[in-house]
Motif scaffolding. Structure first.
Motif, PDB file in Angstrom:
ATOM      1  N   ASP A   1       0.868  -1.174   0.000  1.00  0.00           N
ATOM      2  CA  ASP A   1       0.000   0.000   0.000  1.00  0.00           C
ATOM      3  C   ASP A   1       0.907   1.227   0.000  1.00  0.00           C
ATOM      4  OD1 ASP A   1       0.577   0.996   2.712  1.00  0.00           O
ATOM      5  OD2 ASP A   1      -0.585  -0.698   3.425  1.00  0.00           O
TER       6      ASP A   1
ATOM      7  N   ASP B   1       0.636   3.848   2.193  1.00  0.00           N
ATOM      8  CA  ASP B   1       0.327   4.604   3.404  1.00  0.00           C
ATOM      9  C   ASP B   1       1.564   5.167   4.101  1.00  0.00           C
ATOM     10  OD1 ASP B   1      -2.268   4.122   2.860  1.00  0.00           O
ATOM     11  OD2 ASP B   1      -2.731   3.001   4.677  1.00  0.00           O
TER      12      ASP B   1
ATOM     13  N   ALA C   1      -2.958   7.784   5.887  1.00  0.00           N
ATOM     14  CA  ALA C   1      -3.003   6.367   6.257  1.00  0.00           C
ATOM     15  C   ALA C   1      -4.366   5.958   6.802  1.00  0.00           C
ATOM     16  CB  ALA C   1      -1.917   6.066   7.285  1.00  0.00           C
ATOM     17  N   GLY C   2      -4.589   4.649   6.838  1.00  0.00           N
ATOM     18  CA  GLY C   2      -5.757   4.071   7.481  1.00  0.00           C
ATOM     19  C   GLY C   2      -7.014   4.098   6.653  1.00  0.00           C
ATOM     20  N   VAL C   3      -8.119   3.754   7.308  1.00  0.00           N
ATOM     21  CA  VAL C   3      -9.437   3.709   6.677  1.00  0.00           C
ATOM     22  C   VAL C   3     -10.408   4.500   7.542  1.00  0.00           C
ATOM     23  CG1 VAL C   3      -9.021   1.487   5.553  1.00  0.00           C
ATOM     24  CG2 VAL C   3      -9.970   1.533   7.869  1.00  0.00           C
TER      25      VAL C   3
ATOM     26  N   ASP D   1     -10.522   4.633  11.434  1.00  0.00           N
ATOM     27  CA  ASP D   1      -9.274   4.104  11.981  1.00  0.00           C
ATOM     28  C   ASP D   1      -8.106   4.777  11.257  1.00  0.00           C
ATOM     29  OD1 ASP D   1      -7.459   2.651  13.447  1.00  0.00           O
ATOM     30  OD2 ASP D   1      -7.605   0.845  12.216  1.00  0.00           O
TER      31      ASP D   1
ATOM     32  N   ARG E   1      -2.366   0.801   6.382  1.00  0.00           N
ATOM     33  CA  ARG E   1      -3.132  -0.420   6.142  1.00  0.00           C
ATOM     34  C   ARG E   1      -2.265  -1.676   6.223  1.00  0.00           C
ATOM     35  NH1 ARG E   1      -6.242   2.152   0.999  1.00  0.00           N
ATOM     36  NH2 ARG E   1      -4.328   3.417   1.039  1.00  0.00           N
ATOM     37  N   SER E   2      -0.957  -1.510   6.171  1.00  0.00           N
ATOM     38  CA  SER E   2      -0.034  -2.631   6.391  1.00  0.00           C
ATOM     39  C   SER E   2       0.733  -2.454   7.692  1.00  0.00           C
ATOM     40  CB  SER E   2       0.940  -2.763   5.217  1.00  0.00           C
ATOM     41  OG  SER E   2       0.265  -3.124   4.027  1.00  0.00           O
TER      42      SER E   2
END
Length: 516
Positions: A149, A151, A338-340, A343, A348-349
């Motif tokens: 990813d 991020d 970063a993130g979703v 969160d 994501r990694s």
């Protein structure tokens, strides 16, 4: 100025000097100029018969045959797809009837919008990304070869489509499909509304800065309009100026800077879209470059207010990310990319820090940043494909030798693992250096900042002073010194500063040199 001819990769000897083994590279921020767009307009010259056959419609945008858009496919919002489409541009015919815009030889499917990134622009921006990969992945091992990813990478662009296209092309050059896993999710690209944009000098949304810009432009016009240099330009190209503005001048119509933009755009592309040869006279181009650079960038060198309103907010962001990286607070940009949903702030990694940033901006961005730091003396207008690399280093602790003489360890900047994020008792963010506590200042110790402009290390005047740089190399500024210099023109609230001082003189009472 036209397109930058990049130098070759650094040699091993150059790398050892540029990236000494006693420093660890921690964060890289790249600011790249969009590359090779079409002319903005030929309208002021269209009435001149000798220019009537210079095509305003350029067939240099093959992307127009390959556009795609996100579309909803179910009314409950549960399904989305992609619509692939091609674009053709319609315009006015001789009697106002609609006709297709066509380039030389009647081409219609690859015609560019005015100001759009061309195929050559995409090629050179892709190549820039490949050069960044060679340096930071292949040579320095700072960034990973394959990513799952993005991020750990902050991507941002101005609202101009060509800036977004440029940063996307550079990202693909740095991380092509072969360097991304099959499950690679969409990377985050940060954008702002035009009114909030600080990634270029925002005259349109900063009233006081617009006022200052007009004053410095008028000063340049007063100095140059009746000069021998301007007479030389008029001897070359005045015959093509429109009847309502017959003399070339800083403030003519088109403005001298607009002529420069058109000359450089046409010079970088094919002969079917070229102007007459007089526009490309080498002495004339040097004069235009010198005057244009003075008009647009002298204010940053002379006025702290000009620096604060024009580029101070962006420089403040640059410093904030470096300080956030030094603190391990997440304010290095990770919180934004970063993130979703629900969160944020963790990759994501599992990434817990930002390592790389890439922003698609403009020529005026690069020159404003460098000029405001006192690092643009003697420079010409930034060529297409220009970029600034702002690199943050941390001093490596000296370890005791417990095993006797041995072979030197290989230089390695990226080990795959992220630093553990801390929760500091206080977060510095944009707090001015003179307001920092002793504990906060201690967090900045052992960190150094270095600027590279088109692969050349630049020196900031204030960093030459004793104790302000890495011993033996003045291009490595201490983070504390760099922040203190930037703090002087970082606005506390940019939008408020933009409407203050409207009734004050545009020029400072005494010199306010940049870079100190």
């Amino acid at each position: 100025m036209t397109t930058l001819v990049p130098r070759g990769p650094y040699t091993d000897e150059e790398l050892l000097k540029l990236y000494p083994t006693n420093l660890k590279l921690q964060l890289v921020q790249i600011y790249l100029r969009y590359v090779l767009d079409t002319i903005k307009t030929l309208a002021p010259w269209r009435t001149k018969s000798s220019l009537s056959e210079v095509s305003e419609h350029w067939p240099y945008c093959n992307a127009a045959k390959r556009f795609s858009s996100v579309v909803m496919t179910k009314t409950d919002w549960s399904a989305w797809s992609e619509l692939r489409w091609r674009r053709r541009i319609e315009t006015f015919g001789d009697d106002d009837r609609p006709v297709l815009a066509a380039g030389p030889q009647g081409l219609v499917d690859t015609v560019c919008q005015l100001g759009e990134l061309t195929d050559k622009g995409r090629e050179t921006t892709l190549a820039l990304g490949e050069r960044l990969r060679h340096l930071y992945v292949d040579q320095l091992s700072f960034m990973p070869r394959i990513i799952s990813d993005a991020d750990m990478i902050y991507l941002r662009a101005t609202p101009m489509p060509r800036a977004l296209d440029s940063v996307q092309q550079s990202f693909i050059g740095m991380y092509p499909a072969s360097a991304r896993t099959a499950s690679f999710p969409p990377p985050t690209i940060i954008t702002r509304a035009a009114a909030d944009e600080t990634l270029f000098p925002n005259e349109g949304n900063c009233r006081r800065f617009s006022q200052l810009g007009r004053a410095f432009a008028q000063r340049t016009a007063n100095k140059w309009n009746d000069s021998k240099e301007m007479d030389h330009l008029n001897a070359l190209i005045a015959k093509w100026m429109p009847d309502d503005s017959p003399r070339v001048a800083v403030d003519s119509h088109p403005r001298l800077s607009g002529i420069m933009d058109t000359v450089n755009s046409t010079l970088a592309h094919g002969p079917k879209t070229r102007l007459p040869s007089e526009f490309y006279d080498s002495k004339g181009r040097d004069i235009i470059d010198r005057i244009g650079t003075e008009e647009w960038f002298s204010g940053y060198k002379e006025s702290e207010e000009y620096r604060r309103l024009g580029i101070g907010a962006l420089v403040g962001d640059i410093v904030t990310r470096m300080v956030g990286s030094a603190e391990g607070s997440g304010n290095d940009g990770l919180l934004e990319v970063a993130g979703v949903e629900g969160d944020l702030g963790k990759g994501r990694s599992g990434e817990s820090e930002l390592k790389f940033a890439m922003s698609g901006c403009h020529d005026t961005t690069l020159a404003a940043v460098l000029s405001s730091l006192g690092a643009f003396e003697g420079e010409k207008w930034p060529p297409y494909t220009s970029h600034i690399a702002v690199e943050l280093f941390k001093d490596k602790p000296v370890q005791a030798d417990r095993s006797g003489p041995s072979e030197p360890a290989p230089r390695q900047f990226f080990l795959g693992a992220s630093r553990k994020r801390t929760k500091p008792s206080s977060v510095i963010m944009r707090k001015a250096t003179h307001d920092l506590t002793a504990e906060e200042k201690a967090k900045l110790q052992g960190y150094f900042v270095r600027l590279r402009y088109n692969d050349r290390p630049m020196t900031i005047p204030g960093c030459k002073l004793p104790g302000k740089h890495l011993e033996g190399d003045e291009t490595f500024c201490t983070l504390e010194a760099f922040k203190a210099i930037a703090d002087k023109f970082t606005p506390r609230i940019w939008t408020r500063a933009c409407v203050e001082g409207i009734d004050k003189p545009a020029f400072p009472r005494s010199p306010e040199p940049a870079g100190f």
